[in-house]
Design an enzyme around this catalytic site. Sequence first.
Site, PDB file in Angstrom:
ATOM      1  N   SER A 103       0.842  -1.200   0.000  1.00 59.72           N
ATOM      2  CA  SER A 103       0.000   0.000   0.000  1.00 59.72           C
ATOM      3  C   SER A 103       0.877   1.251   0.000  1.00 59.72           C
ATOM      4  O   SER A 103       2.065   1.208   0.338  1.00 59.72           O
ATOM      5  CB  SER A 103      -0.912   0.014   1.225  1.00 59.72           C
ATOM      6  OG  SER A 103      -0.143   0.164   2.407  1.00 59.72           O
ATOM      7  N   HIS A 104       0.278   2.357  -0.376  1.00 60.49           N
ATOM      8  CA  HIS A 104       0.992   3.628  -0.403  1.00 60.49           C
ATOM      9  C   HIS A 104       1.625   3.916   0.956  1.00 60.49           C
ATOM     10  O   HIS A 104       2.808   4.262   1.044  1.00 60.49           O
ATOM     11  CB  HIS A 104       0.036   4.764  -0.808  1.00 60.49           C
ATOM     12  CG  HIS A 104       0.690   6.112  -0.799  1.00 60.49           C
ATOM     13  ND1 HIS A 104       0.665   6.943   0.300  1.00 60.49           N
ATOM     14  CD2 HIS A 104       1.410   6.758  -1.750  1.00 60.49           C
ATOM     15  CE1 HIS A 104       1.328   8.054   0.020  1.00 60.49           C
ATOM     16  NE2 HIS A 104       1.790   7.965  -1.221  1.00 60.49           N
ATOM     17  N   ALA A 105       0.872   3.767   2.038  1.00 60.96           N
ATOM     18  CA  ALA A 105       1.378   4.078   3.381  1.00 60.96           C
ATOM     19  C   ALA A 105       2.583   3.209   3.731  1.00 60.96           C
ATOM     20  O   ALA A 105       3.575   3.701   4.283  1.00 60.96           O
ATOM     21  CB  ALA A 105       0.284   3.908   4.420  1.00 60.96           C
TER      22      ALA A 105
END
Length: 97
Positions: A54-56
């Site tokens: 994921s981006h995070a």
Amino acid sequence: PGVYEGVARVIRTIHELPDVQQGEILVAPSTGPTFNVVLPLIGAIVTERGGALSHAAIVAREYGLPGVVGCQGATTAIRTGMRIRVDGTSGEVWIQE
């Protein structure tokens, strides 16, 4: 990986991003490229959704930030101003009393 303890900043919409202060822990449902502007300010990141790709998770690794993704209910259990501890190695988040 790593551990960080600090004050939480719960962000539910991108319109709240200007409220993020130096050293706070970003707590959000998820993140995207718009969040990149606050990454140099924060000490750790917690999101309700996401996985290893994921981006995070990716930006936490790139910036060397402790991060926990997939922490369901984080934006409900944690409120802005609470002191929390994020352990990116174990994947745990603690609310400090």
